[in-house]
Write a protein that holds these residues in place. Structure first.
Motif, short mmCIF file in Angstrom:
data_model
loop_
_atom_site.label_atom_id
_atom_site.label_comp_id
_atom_site.label_asym_id
_atom_site.label_seq_id
_atom_site.Cartn_x
_atom_site.Cartn_y
_atom_site.Cartn_z
N LEU A 134 1.00 -1.35 0.09
CA LEU A 134 -0.15 0.09 0.08
C LEU A 134 1.00 1.20 -0.09
CD1 LEU A 134 -2.65 -0.85 2.65
CD2 LEU A 134 -3.11 -0.88 0.23
N ARG A 135 0.39 2.23 -0.55
CA ARG A 135 1.17 3.43 -0.50
C ARG A 135 0.51 4.43 0.26
NH1 ARG A 135 2.60 5.15 -7.00
NH2 ARG A 135 3.77 3.03 -7.44
N GLY A 136 1.29 5.70 0.70
CA GLY A 136 0.88 6.26 1.76
C GLY A 136 1.80 7.47 2.31
N GLU A 137 1.59 8.24 3.09
CA GLU A 137 2.49 9.23 3.57
C GLU A 137 3.55 8.55 4.55
OE1 GLU A 137 -0.14 11.70 5.58
OE2 GLU A 137 -0.97 12.66 3.54
N GLY A 138 4.58 9.16 4.99
CA GLY A 138 5.56 8.60 5.80
C GLY A 138 6.44 7.63 5.20
N ASN A 139 7.75 7.19 6.34
CA ASN A 139 8.56 6.37 5.82
C ASN A 139 8.78 5.04 6.72
OD1 ASN A 139 9.69 8.32 3.51
ND2 ASN A 139 9.94 9.51 5.36
N VAL A 140 9.26 4.17 5.91
CA VAL A 140 9.62 3.09 6.75
C VAL A 140 11.13 3.09 6.57
CG1 VAL A 140 9.80 0.36 6.99
CG2 VAL A 140 7.70 1.54 6.00
N ARG A 141 11.90 3.10 7.88
CA ARG A 141 13.41 3.15 8.11
C ARG A 141 14.18 1.91 8.59
NH1 ARG A 141 15.07 6.16 11.92
NH2 ARG A 141 13.18 6.68 12.87
N LEU A 142 14.78 1.22 7.38
CA LEU A 142 15.27 -0.18 7.96
C LEU A 142 16.89 0.17 8.13
CD1 LEU A 142 14.07 -2.32 5.22
CD2 LEU A 142 13.13 -1.87 7.43
#
Length: 255
Positions: A54-62
């Protein structure tokens, strides 16, 4: 060291916003992390958002991993392909590319994950012949066979009997410890969570209510906010934490 953090994540289906401003501290690898919340709280949506479905605002930081290192096991483990258990796990391993010839190392990985989840006796069985619990075990094996550094599993014990639930959670905890992977499990059984998961992320009404050490997160007040029940967390005769439900206290945040 592998870790994952969420920074103001949001997701919606059409005009309906499901998640809003989901932020967490770094979720560490090497241990199990639980994702808890009532039905329709947004747990599956959060997993799909982290997995990039899914797309959306914000970030996933790995940290210590990249997106290709992530594997997501959804709730639905329907399997209709005319494959054996062994063949299906090979297919899961080879979906990342590299041709279909198996190296000795890859064969060892397939055999190891079959052993990890106790599937040796089922290896030659066809997928449509399996029970729901057996399919769930196969799905877990398919998820781990490639050695992912980020693992998301949506209710991985829901179709299993008590013995298998314990075995699977122990297998996942061992995998996290051996590899340092971030392993996040959406679970409903809070006693399982307290026994097996070091860290817990609690969401309700599409937002984060708490994230941290499991016994610091799963307080009676938080459980009341999540599920609308009064409860106590006590210690059994062996010193293990146990949640005792006293009764309903009102409507949960997400029902």
């Amino acid at each position: 060291m592998v870790s994952l953090a969420l920074d103001r994540l949001a997701a919606r289906y059409g005009r309906r916003k499901i998640l809003s401003d989901i932020s967490t501290p770094e979720i560490p690898g090497g241990v199990l992390t639980a994702l808890v919340g009532a039905n329709a709280a947004g747990k599956s949506t959060l997993f799909r958002r982290i997995a990039g479905q899914l797309r959306g605002e914000g970030n996933v930081r790995l940290t210590g991993a990249v997106t290709a290192d992530l594997r997501y096991m959804p709730q639905d483990t329907a399997m209709t392909a005319a494959l054996s258990v062994y063949e299906s796990i090979i297919l899961a391993l080879k979906q990342g590319g590299g041709g279909w010839r198996l190296s000795a190392r890859e064969l060892m990985a397939v055999d190891a994950v079959i052993d990890r989840f106790g599937l040796t006796a089922l290896a030659e069985r066809q997928l449509p012949e399996l029970s729901g619990g057996q399919r769930q075990l196969v799905s877990a094996a398919q998820t781990l066979v490639s050695g992912p550094r980020i693992v998301l599993m949506d209710e991985p014990t829901s179709a299993l009997d008590l013995s298998r639930q314990y075995e699977v959670l122990e297998a996942l905890r061992a995998y996290a410890a051996e590899t340092g992977a971030v392993v996040i499990l959406a679970l409903h059984d809070l006693n399982q969570v307290m026994r097996s998961c070091t860290t817990t992320l609690a969401i309700g009404d599409g937002r984060v209510l708490a994230c941290g050490a499991t016994l610091e997160v799963l307080t009676p007040s938080l459980i009341r906010a999540l599920y609308g029940i009064d409860s106590r967390v006590e210690r059994c005769s062996r010193g293990c934490p146990v949640m005792i439900v006293d009764g309903p206290s009102g409507a949960a945040l997400a029902s």
